[in-house]
Design a protein around this motif. Structure first.
Motif, PDB file in Angstrom:
ATOM      1  N   TYR A 184       0.858  -1.182   0.000  1.00  0.00           N
ATOM      2  CA  TYR A 184       0.000   0.000   0.000  1.00  0.00           C
ATOM      3  C   TYR A 184       0.897   1.235   0.000  1.00  0.00           C
ATOM      4  CZ  TYR A 184      -3.410  -3.501   1.299  1.00  0.00           C
ATOM      5  OH  TYR A 184      -4.189  -4.625   1.319  1.00  0.00           O
ATOM      6  N   TYR A 185       0.482   2.229  -0.752  1.00  0.00           N
ATOM      7  CA  TYR A 185       1.351   3.366  -1.035  1.00  0.00           C
ATOM      8  C   TYR A 185       1.361   4.361   0.125  1.00  0.00           C
ATOM      9  CZ  TYR A 185       3.852   6.553  -4.109  1.00  0.00           C
ATOM     10  OH  TYR A 185       4.805   7.347  -4.690  1.00  0.00           O
ATOM     11  N   VAL A 186       2.526   4.876   0.399  1.00  0.00           N
ATOM     12  CA  VAL A 186       2.680   5.947   1.387  1.00  0.00           C
ATOM     13  C   VAL A 186       3.352   7.120   0.692  1.00  0.00           C
ATOM     14  CG1 VAL A 186       3.769   6.642   3.546  1.00  0.00           C
ATOM     15  CG2 VAL A 186       2.830   4.327   3.307  1.00  0.00           C
ATOM     16  N   GLN A 187       2.686   8.254   0.707  1.00  0.00           N
ATOM     17  CA  GLN A 187       3.237   9.454   0.064  1.00  0.00           C
ATOM     18  C   GLN A 187       4.261  10.110   0.991  1.00  0.00           C
ATOM     19  OE1 GLN A 187       4.488  12.043  -2.247  1.00  0.00           O
ATOM     20  NE2 GLN A 187       2.671  11.036  -3.107  1.00  0.00           N
ATOM     21  N   GLN A 188       5.454  10.358   0.446  1.00  0.00           N
ATOM     22  CA  GLN A 188       6.524  11.013   1.201  1.00  0.00           C
ATOM     23  C   GLN A 188       6.772  12.397   0.604  1.00  0.00           C
ATOM     24  OE1 GLN A 188       7.740   9.631   3.865  1.00  0.00           O
ATOM     25  NE2 GLN A 188       8.182   7.460   3.603  1.00  0.00           N
ATOM     26  N   SER A 189       6.538  13.416   1.400  1.00  0.00           N
ATOM     27  CA  SER A 189       6.748  14.796   0.961  1.00  0.00           C
ATOM     28  C   SER A 189       7.707  15.470   1.939  1.00  0.00           C
ATOM     29  CB  SER A 189       5.427  15.575   0.947  1.00  0.00           C
ATOM     30  OG  SER A 189       4.440  14.877   0.238  1.00  0.00           O
ATOM     31  N   ALA A 190       8.363  16.521   1.479  1.00  0.00           N
ATOM     32  CA  ALA A 190       9.211  17.323   2.363  1.00  0.00           C
ATOM     33  C   ALA A 190       8.786  18.783   2.234  1.00  0.00           C
ATOM     34  CB  ALA A 190      10.685  17.156   2.006  1.00  0.00           C
ATOM     35  N   VAL A 191       8.738  19.450   3.378  1.00  0.00           N
ATOM     36  CA  VAL A 191       8.167  20.797   3.441  1.00  0.00           C
ATOM     37  C   VAL A 191       9.118  21.722   4.192  1.00  0.00           C
ATOM     38  CG1 VAL A 191       6.130  22.124   4.116  1.00  0.00           C
ATOM     39  CG2 VAL A 191       5.898  19.695   3.552  1.00  0.00           C
ATOM     40  N   ALA A 192       9.407  22.868   3.609  1.00  0.00           N
ATOM     41  CA  ALA A 192      10.259  23.852   4.273  1.00  0.00           C
ATOM     42  C   ALA A 192       9.563  24.419   5.510  1.00  0.00           C
ATOM     43  CB  ALA A 192      10.594  24.983   3.303  1.00  0.00           C
ATOM     44  N   ASP A 193      10.375  24.774   6.501  1.00  0.00           N
ATOM     45  CA  ASP A 193       9.821  25.235   7.777  1.00  0.00           C
ATOM     46  C   ASP A 193       8.968  26.494   7.636  1.00  0.00           C
ATOM     47  OD1 ASP A 193      10.648  23.231   9.395  1.00  0.00           O
ATOM     48  OD2 ASP A 193      12.310  24.320  10.326  1.00  0.00           O
ATOM     49  N   ARG A 194       9.236  27.296   6.603  1.00  0.00           N
ATOM     50  CA  ARG A 194       8.478  28.552   6.486  1.00  0.00           C
ATOM     51  C   ARG A 194       7.038  28.329   6.025  1.00  0.00           C
ATOM     52  NH1 ARG A 194       8.939  32.306   1.505  1.00  0.00           N
ATOM     53  NH2 ARG A 194       8.812  30.893  -0.275  1.00  0.00           N
ATOM     54  N   VAL A 195       6.724  27.084   5.608  1.00  0.00           N
ATOM     55  CA  VAL A 195       5.360  26.760   5.181  1.00  0.00           C
ATOM     56  C   VAL A 195       4.573  26.266   6.387  1.00  0.00           C
ATOM     57  CG1 VAL A 195       3.946  25.336   3.669  1.00  0.00           C
ATOM     58  CG2 VAL A 195       6.201  26.145   2.892  1.00  0.00           C
ATOM     59  N   HIS A 196       3.479  26.908   6.664  1.00  0.00           N
ATOM     60  CA  HIS A 196       2.605  26.505   7.773  1.00  0.00           C
ATOM     61  C   HIS A 196       1.239  26.101   7.201  1.00  0.00           C
ATOM     62  CE1 HIS A 196       5.176  28.067  11.145  1.00  0.00           C
ATOM     63  NE2 HIS A 196       5.726  28.662  10.094  1.00  0.00           N
ATOM     64  N   GLY A 197       0.646  25.097   7.808  1.00  0.00           N
ATOM     65  CA  GLY A 197      -0.678  24.654   7.373  1.00  0.00           C
ATOM     66  C   GLY A 197      -0.653  23.576   6.312  1.00  0.00           C
ATOM     67  N   PHE A 198       0.536  22.942   6.094  1.00  0.00           N
ATOM     68  CA  PHE A 198       0.618  21.903   5.059  1.00  0.00           C
ATOM     69  C   PHE A 198      -0.110  20.640   5.485  1.00  0.00           C
ATOM     70  CE2 PHE A 198       2.537  18.004   3.485  1.00  0.00           C
ATOM     71  CZ  PHE A 198       2.507  18.199   2.120  1.00  0.00           C
ATOM     72  N   SER A 199      -0.815  20.034   4.562  1.00  0.00           N
ATOM     73  CA  SER A 199      -1.315  18.664   4.709  1.00  0.00           C
ATOM     74  C   SER A 199      -1.395  18.079   3.312  1.00  0.00           C
ATOM     75  CB  SER A 199      -2.678  18.637   5.401  1.00  0.00           C
ATOM     76  OG  SER A 199      -3.666  19.243   4.586  1.00  0.00           O
ATOM     77  N   PHE A 200      -1.252  16.765   3.220  1.00  0.00           N
ATOM     78  CA  PHE A 200      -1.313  16.116   1.904  1.00  0.00           C
ATOM     79  C   PHE A 200      -2.702  15.538   1.708  1.00  0.00           C
ATOM     80  CE2 PHE A 200      -0.756  13.024  -1.407  1.00  0.00           C
ATOM     81  CZ  PHE A 200       0.138  13.648  -2.265  1.00  0.00           C
ATOM     82  N   ASP A 201      -3.321  15.890   0.601  1.00  0.00           N
ATOM     83  CA  ASP A 201      -4.651  15.378   0.270  1.00  0.00           C
ATOM     84  C   ASP A 201      -4.540  13.899  -0.092  1.00  0.00           C
ATOM     85  OD1 ASP A 201      -7.105  14.735  -0.747  1.00  0.00           O
ATOM     86  OD2 ASP A 201      -7.028  16.133  -2.438  1.00  0.00           O
ATOM     87  N   PRO A 202      -5.101  12.981   0.706  1.00  0.00           N
ATOM     88  CA  PRO A 202      -4.954  11.558   0.393  1.00  0.00           C
ATOM     89  C   PRO A 202      -5.581  11.172  -0.933  1.00  0.00           C
ATOM     90  CG  PRO A 202      -6.548  11.885   2.161  1.00  0.00           C
ATOM     91  CD  PRO A 202      -5.881  13.208   1.930  1.00  0.00           C
ATOM     92  N   TYR A 203      -6.485  11.972  -1.438  1.00  0.00           N
ATOM     93  CA  TYR A 203      -7.110  11.672  -2.729  1.00  0.00           C
ATOM     94  C   TYR A 203      -6.421  12.396  -3.883  1.00  0.00           C
ATOM     95  CZ  TYR A 203     -10.427   9.004  -0.160  1.00  0.00           C
ATOM     96  OH  TYR A 203     -10.973   8.038   0.643  1.00  0.00           O
ATOM     97  N   GLU A 204      -5.338  13.090  -3.573  1.00  0.00           N
ATOM     98  CA  GLU A 204      -4.451  13.682  -4.571  1.00  0.00           C
ATOM     99  C   GLU A 204      -5.181  14.608  -5.545  1.00  0.00           C
ATOM    100  OE1 GLU A 204      -1.047  10.865  -5.680  1.00  0.00           O
ATOM    101  OE2 GLU A 204      -2.671   9.470  -5.275  1.00  0.00           O
TER     102      GLU A 204
END
Length: 495
Positions: free
Chosen positions: A463-483
């Motif tokens: 089962y797939y797991v999405q791996q993202s990296a986010v810079a500290d200056r970005v606030h409020g990030f979340s990954f949409d599981p439905y892409e």
């Protein structure tokens, strides 16, 4: 003065996102997923984090008792990016054009679409279809302004309704957008956003590490490990309803036996791949639909286990015996396979190499080839594909029944589905399920999922797991599981 190795500080009002996928066209059928994620275009129906339908450009919808006629009631306060109003005629124009282009569902179920009044659109179907509203969440059905279309219905200008509007399109490298101040919903905080194609996982990792990107996604295990040690960057891990699986050409005499497919499945050390390579224990797949797929996931199926002895016994029952080199052979023919995979999802080549080694222990010689992703649908159409390792999204329409009807309902299969699978009983049950509701529907989908796990027209791996990296200056990030969205409107930039 020329300087080397320096990176310009990121602009305070501009977010930069990098991923592996190329924006190749303005056509939603070809690259609509990029424009949907950048929140340029919107659909009539939206999805929440649990895959439940919610209002989009339509505030409500209803059908007649047999679900063959559907009406969608539009918001009355929506303007396109060129200032023209969203009304039923604009929606009908956009959908009539979209429904004549490739889509991950069967467009033939729709007999007609028409405007009932200024803010009501009616679909007439050829027969009952209870999950119909789910189709209208797909990006290929996003609504564009009539001015978007030129001669022969070609999209000449991408004019949507989303909180961001297109400002620059440089295929296949870059898309730039700016905040649309006329948006009917909550206004975005970040004024400008760039999407930049980054073909290699390592390059994307360096981009976020060096500050030239704020968000990068689709990272391989090595890049994830690197970024987990990097200051000012956070790694985000999100399970999504996508499954890494092996597509098989069942017309190939090597693969047409269920016993052989079961043997190939039993010879996979999924736990070793999940833990040793992906560093994600617990993602081993024993069926096509993962736990995130709700009623489509069968909880009672046993966990996947490596069982090389049983795999060898099944091969022997199918008439395959090892030759002097250890490769299986039958009637003078050796068991050799080719596997195509692609670079857009960088973990796939690593997993394919592991499968090559694991199947070798069974006596199967596997040749792994790295191609463009398009090689898989092309090989399907030409019949030249033997096996492929891919990551299939079963929730690009939230009810997988629609995906199954498109890909699993005939021997022809779908570009990303089975290939030459002959199972009339499954096909009939699948079509029958479109009429079911409530508990009967749940019972039907469980039977369908269980049948796929036993027949193995495709072999699930992880089962797939999405791996993202986010810079500290970005606030409020979340990954949409439905892409469907980068969810930029939820984010703010803070130094």
């Amino acid at each position: 003065m020329v300087t080397y190795g320096c990176t310009q500080p990121p602009a305070a009002d501009r977010l930069t996102i990098s991923g592996p996928f190329e924006p190749i066209s303005l056509d939603l059928a070809k690259a609509g997923y990029i424009f949907s994620r950048l929140q340029i275009v919107e659909t009539l129906v939206d999805i929440d984090n649990q895959g439940q339908l919610q209002a989009g450009l339509a505030t409500a919808w209803d059908s007649n008792p047999d679900a063959s006629v559907w009406r969608f009631h539009l918001r009355t306060d929506v303007s396109f990016h060129n200032g023209s109003p969203l009304d039923a005629n604009a929606v009908v124009t956009s959908l009539r054009i979209a429904l004549n282009k490739p889509a991950p569902f069967d467009q033939q179920i729709i007999a007609n679409v028409k405007a009932v009044d200024a803010h009501t659109v009616e679909f007439q179907l050829h027969s009952s279809y209870r999950p119909f509203a789910a189709i209208l969440t797909n990006y290929t059905t996003a609504i564009l302004a009539p001015a978007s279309f030129g001669s022969n219905d070609r999209i000449v200008s991408l004019i949507g309704t989303g909180p961001y509007q297109l400002t620059e399109f440089d295929p296949p490298h870059m898309v730039s957008v700016s905040r649309f101040d006329g948006y009917y919903g909550a206004k975005a905080y970040i004024p400008y956003v760039d999407y930049i194609t980054g073909h290699r996982s390592e390059s994307r990792a360096l981009m976020v590490q060096g500050g030239s990107a704020d968000i990068v996604y689709n990272l391989d295990p090595a890049s994830v490990q690197l970024l987990q040690q990097t200051a000012n960057v956070k790694v985000n891990t999100t399970p999504i309803p996508r499954t890494i699986l092996i597509k098989l050409n069942l017309a190939d005499p090597l693969l047409d036996s269920v016993k052989v497919r079961q043997a190939l499945s039993l010879a996979l050390d999924r736990q070793g791949i999940a833990e040793g390579i992906m560093h994600q224990p617990g993602v081993e797949a024993n069926q096509l639909f993962g736990p995130a797929m709700g009623i489509w996931h069968v909880n009672s199926l046993p966990p996947p286990r490596l069982n090389l002895d049983r795999a060898r016994a099944l091969m022997a029952e199918a008439g395959w015996q090892p030759d002097s080199t250890g490769i299986l052979q039958k009637q003078g023919k050796r068991f050799t396979l080719s596997m195509v995979t692609y670079a857009n999802r960088p973990e796939l080549i690593v997993i394919a190499t592991a499968i090559q080694a694991q199947w070798a222990r069974l006596g199967v010689a596997l040749d792994v080839q790295m191609e463009n992703a398009s090689a898989i649908p092309l090989g399907h159409v030409e019949g030249s594909l033997q096996t492929a390792l891919m990551a299939r999204n079963f929730a690009n329409i939230p009810d997988p029944l629609t995906v199954l009807l498109a890909d699993f309902s005939s021997p022809a299969g779908g570009d990303w589905g089975p290939m030459h699978w002959q199972d009339p009983a499954f096909f009939a049950q699948l079509k029958q399920t479109t009429q079911a509701t409530g508990a009967a529907y749940q019972q039907d989908v469980q039977q369908l999922s269980r049948h796929l796990a036993q027949s193995l027209p495709m072999i699930p791996v992880l089962y797939y797991v999405q791996q993202s990296a986010v810079a500290d200056r970005v606030h409020g990030f979340s990954f949409d599981p439905y892409e469907r969205s980068f969810r930029i409107t939820d984010m703010v930039l803070q130094p």
